[in-house]
Design a protein around this motif. Sequence first.
Motif, PDB file in Angstrom:
ATOM      1  N   GLY A  52       0.780  -1.233   0.000  1.00 12.22           N
ATOM      2  CA  GLY A  52       0.000   0.000   0.000  1.00 12.22           C
ATOM      3  C   GLY A  52       0.810   1.280   0.000  1.00 12.22           C
ATOM      4  O   GLY A  52       0.253   2.368   0.160  1.00 12.22           O
ATOM      5  N   PHE A  53       2.127   1.186  -0.168  1.00 10.99           N
ATOM      6  CA  PHE A  53       2.924   2.402  -0.282  1.00 10.99           C
ATOM      7  C   PHE A  53       2.646   3.088  -1.616  1.00 10.99           C
ATOM      8  O   PHE A  53       2.290   2.441  -2.608  1.00 10.99           O
ATOM      9  N   HIS A  54       2.871   4.397  -1.633  1.00 12.43           N
ATOM     10  CA  HIS A  54       2.828   5.164  -2.881  1.00 12.43           C
ATOM     11  C   HIS A  54       4.276   5.394  -3.297  1.00 12.43           C
ATOM     12  O   HIS A  54       5.041   6.028  -2.565  1.00 12.43           O
ATOM     13  N   THR A  55       4.649   4.840  -4.461  1.00 15.02           N
ATOM     14  CA  THR A  55       6.061   4.785  -4.843  1.00 15.02           C
ATOM     15  C   THR A  55       6.290   5.331  -6.252  1.00 15.02           C
ATOM     16  O   THR A  55       5.347   5.477  -7.034  1.00 15.02           O
ATOM     17  N   TYR A  56       7.567   5.588  -6.564  1.00 15.15           N
ATOM     18  CA  TYR A  56       7.969   5.803  -7.957  1.00 15.15           C
ATOM     19  C   TYR A  56       9.419   5.353  -8.101  1.00 15.15           C
ATOM     20  O   TYR A  56      10.245   5.643  -7.238  1.00 15.15           O
ATOM     21  N   LEU A  57       9.697   4.651  -9.193  1.00  9.92           N
ATOM     22  CA  LEU A  57      11.058   4.167  -9.465  1.00  9.92           C
ATOM     23  C   LEU A  57      11.648   4.930 -10.644  1.00  9.92           C
ATOM     24  O   LEU A  57      11.114   4.872 -11.766  1.00  9.92           O
ATOM     25  N   LEU A  58      12.732   5.650 -10.370  1.00 11.66           N
ATOM     26  CA  LEU A  58      13.475   6.351 -11.425  1.00 11.66           C
ATOM     27  C   LEU A  58      14.625   5.442 -11.844  1.00 11.66           C
ATOM     28  O   LEU A  58      15.474   5.095 -11.011  1.00 11.66           O
ATOM     29  N   VAL A  63      15.241   7.017 -17.780  1.00 15.30           N
ATOM     30  CA  VAL A  63      15.384   8.478 -17.746  1.00 15.30           C
ATOM     31  C   VAL A  63      16.194   8.970 -18.937  1.00 15.30           C
ATOM     32  O   VAL A  63      15.943  10.044 -19.488  1.00 15.30           O
ATOM     33  N   ARG A  64      17.145   8.142 -19.377  1.00 14.47           N
ATOM     34  CA  ARG A  64      17.969   8.532 -20.515  1.00 14.47           C
ATOM     35  C   ARG A  64      17.203   8.438 -21.845  1.00 14.47           C
ATOM     36  O   ARG A  64      17.718   8.852 -22.880  1.00 14.47           O
ATOM     37  N   VAL A  85      18.395  14.226 -12.081  1.00 21.26           N
ATOM     38  CA  VAL A  85      17.668  13.154 -11.394  1.00 21.26           C
ATOM     39  C   VAL A  85      17.493  13.490  -9.913  1.00 21.26           C
ATOM     40  O   VAL A  85      16.428  13.253  -9.324  1.00 21.26           O
ATOM     41  N   GLY A  86      18.533  14.065  -9.310  1.00 20.94           N
ATOM     42  CA  GLY A  86      18.437  14.453  -7.900  1.00 20.94           C
ATOM     43  C   GLY A  86      17.327  15.467  -7.687  1.00 20.94           C
ATOM     44  O   GLY A  86      16.524  15.350  -6.747  1.00 20.94           O
ATOM     45  N   GLU A  87      17.236  16.442  -8.581  1.00 23.15           N
ATOM     46  CA  GLU A  87      16.199  17.470  -8.440  1.00 23.15           C
ATOM     47  C   GLU A  87      14.802  16.876  -8.662  1.00 23.15           C
ATOM     48  O   GLU A  87      13.849  17.230  -7.972  1.00 23.15           O
ATOM     49  N   VAL A  88      14.690  15.971  -9.635  1.00 22.23           N
ATOM     50  CA  VAL A  88      13.394  15.323  -9.882  1.00 22.23           C
ATOM     51  C   VAL A  88      13.005  14.470  -8.668  1.00 22.23           C
ATOM     52  O   VAL A  88      11.854  14.493  -8.208  1.00 22.23           O
ATOM     53  N   ALA A  89      13.984  13.737  -8.141  1.00 22.79           N
ATOM     54  CA  ALA A  89      13.704  12.895  -6.969  1.00 22.79           C
ATOM     55  C   ALA A  89      13.257  13.758  -5.791  1.00 22.79           C
ATOM     56  O   ALA A  89      12.361  13.380  -5.032  1.00 22.79           O
ATOM     57  N   LYS A  90      13.877  14.928  -5.662  1.00 24.69           N
ATOM     58  CA  LYS A  90      13.492  15.822  -4.559  1.00 24.69           C
ATOM     59  C   LYS A  90      12.037  16.276  -4.709  1.00 24.69           C
ATOM     60  O   LYS A  90      11.275  16.311  -3.730  1.00 24.69           O
ATOM     61  N   LEU A  91      11.632  16.592  -5.927  1.00 20.55           N
ATOM     62  CA  LEU A  91      10.231  16.972  -6.164  1.00 20.55           C
ATOM     63  C   LEU A  91       9.299  15.815  -5.824  1.00 20.55           C
ATOM     64  O   LEU A  91       8.229  15.996  -5.232  1.00 20.55           O
ATOM     65  N   MET A  92       9.721  14.602  -6.206  1.00 22.93           N
ATOM     66  CA  MET A  92       8.872  13.433  -5.953  1.00 22.93           C
ATOM     67  C   MET A  92       8.762  13.135  -4.468  1.00 22.93           C
ATOM     68  O   MET A  92       7.686  12.778  -3.976  1.00 22.93           O
ATOM     69  N   VAL A  93       9.871  13.268  -3.753  1.00 20.43           N
ATOM     70  CA  VAL A  93       9.826  13.089  -2.295  1.00 20.43           C
ATOM     71  C   VAL A  93       8.926  14.165  -1.695  1.00 20.43           C
ATOM     72  O   VAL A  93       8.115  13.898  -0.800  1.00 20.43           O
ATOM     73  N   SER A  95       6.435  15.421  -2.990  1.00 16.83           N
ATOM     74  CA  SER A  95       5.031  15.096  -3.267  1.00 16.83           C
ATOM     75  C   SER A  95       4.524  13.979  -2.345  1.00 16.83           C
ATOM     76  O   SER A  95       3.372  13.572  -2.446  1.00 16.83           O
ATOM     77  N   GLY A  96       5.396  13.472  -1.478  1.00 16.21           N
ATOM     78  CA  GLY A  96       4.964  12.502  -0.462  1.00 16.21           C
ATOM     79  C   GLY A  96       5.268  11.060  -0.810  1.00 16.21           C
ATOM     80  O   GLY A  96       4.835  10.148  -0.098  1.00 16.21           O
ATOM     81  N   LEU A  97       6.027  10.850  -1.882  1.00 15.87           N
ATOM     82  CA  LEU A  97       6.261   9.479  -2.348  1.00 15.87           C
ATOM     83  C   LEU A  97       7.467   8.816  -1.681  1.00 15.87           C
ATOM     84  O   LEU A  97       8.387   9.496  -1.209  1.00 15.87           O
ATOM     85  N   VAL A  98       7.452   7.485  -1.717  1.00 13.93           N
ATOM     86  CA  VAL A  98       8.660   6.705  -1.454  1.00 13.93           C
ATOM     87  C   VAL A  98       9.317   6.514  -2.820  1.00 13.93           C
ATOM     88  O   VAL A  98       8.774   5.850  -3.699  1.00 13.93           O
ATOM     89  N   VAL A  99      10.467   7.145  -3.013  1.00  8.57           N
ATOM     90  CA  VAL A  99      11.114   7.171  -4.323  1.00  8.57           C
ATOM     91  C   VAL A  99      12.314   6.227  -4.313  1.00  8.57           C
ATOM     92  O   VAL A  99      13.096   6.211  -3.352  1.00  8.57           O
ATOM     93  N   LEU A 100      12.423   5.428  -5.375  1.00  9.47           N
ATOM     94  CA  LEU A 100      13.572   4.549  -5.541  1.00  9.47           C
ATOM     95  C   LEU A 100      14.297   4.999  -6.801  1.00  9.47           C
ATOM     96  O   LEU A 100      13.646   5.381  -7.784  1.00  9.47           O
ATOM     97  N   SER A 101      15.626   4.960  -6.798  1.00 15.17           N
ATOM     98  CA  SER A 101      16.349   5.321  -8.013  1.00 15.17           C
ATOM     99  C   SER A 101      17.444   4.300  -8.262  1.00 15.17           C
ATOM    100  O   SER A 101      18.025   3.766  -7.317  1.00 15.17           O
TER     101      SER A 101
END
Length: 207
Positions: A52-58, A63-64, A85-93, A95-101
């Motif tokens: 039930g986590f809200h996630t996104y995998l970069l 990305v390339r 990628v760091g800046e995008v990940a920061k925006l995603m975090v 937004s409340g997500l658990v972000v994986l890269s």
Amino acid sequence: MSNIVWHQHAIDQAARGAQKGQNPVLLWFTGLSGSGKSTLAGALERALFEYGFHTYLLDGDNVRHGLCNDLGFSLEDRDENLRRVGEVAKLMVDSGLVVLSAFISPTREERDRVRALFPQGQFVEVHVSTPLSVCESRDPKGLYAKARKGEITNFTGISSPYEVPESAELTIDTSKGDLDTQVNGLMAYLKAIEVLNPPREIAGAGI
Ligand SMILES: Nc1ncnc2c1ncn2[C@@H]1O[C@H](COP(=O)(O)OS(=O)(=O)O)[C@@H](OP(=O)(O)O)[C@H]1O
Ligand SMILES: Nc1ncnc2c1ncn2[C@@H]1O[C@H](COP(=O)(O)OP(=O)(O)O)[C@@H](O)[C@H]1O
């Protein structure tokens, strides 16, 4: 940067995270090509999603194809790739997500630059430490063979450096053990740092 003032909106990261029942975090997988970054991050995302986590995998390869399709593999281009990628990940975090890269991210300076974008504890470096010899024997895309023949230049581990992390929060060698155990270990770590908020039971995580 002068004349630009940060606008603090009413809905912030804490509110977005609370709505999703989680504390947002960035899990940064780093390691050689073929070390198992995508496989591990993908399996962890699946497990998180099922709980039930809200996630996104970069993922570097993906990305390339878009955001960074103007960049190659010189150290300068890799720096720019990881800055974006760091800046995008920061925006995603945010937004409340658990972000994986999953990016090779070969230098300490690049990784530390991304780490510096986040408060203490919100950037979790996962070193996928599978030895070069194993990565090269896997060679799922045939890139090591091409790099050895000189058909690809600046190939990480062969003709371009990889600086081993000195202070990664987690280290996983995918040539040892099995994927389920590795994912359960990651889930247990996430539970320990209270990414699940409020805490919930995670079956199979050995806790
Ligand atoms: N010269 C060279 N060196 C390393 N890797 C190469 C190169 N050329 C292409 N590829 C493919 O690109 C993937 C790595 O992209 P990343 O964005 O993760 O690299 S980096 O973080 O900017 O260093 C990498 O994907 P993974 O194998 O998944 O790591 C390769 O498939
Ligand atoms: N946890 C694992 N255990 C065993 N083998 C793995 C594991 N993860 C990946 N592999 C093997 O390594 C290959 C490369 O994995 P991949 O995730 O594509 O690496 P990367 O994203 O680091 O380039 C896969 O095709 C698979 O055969």
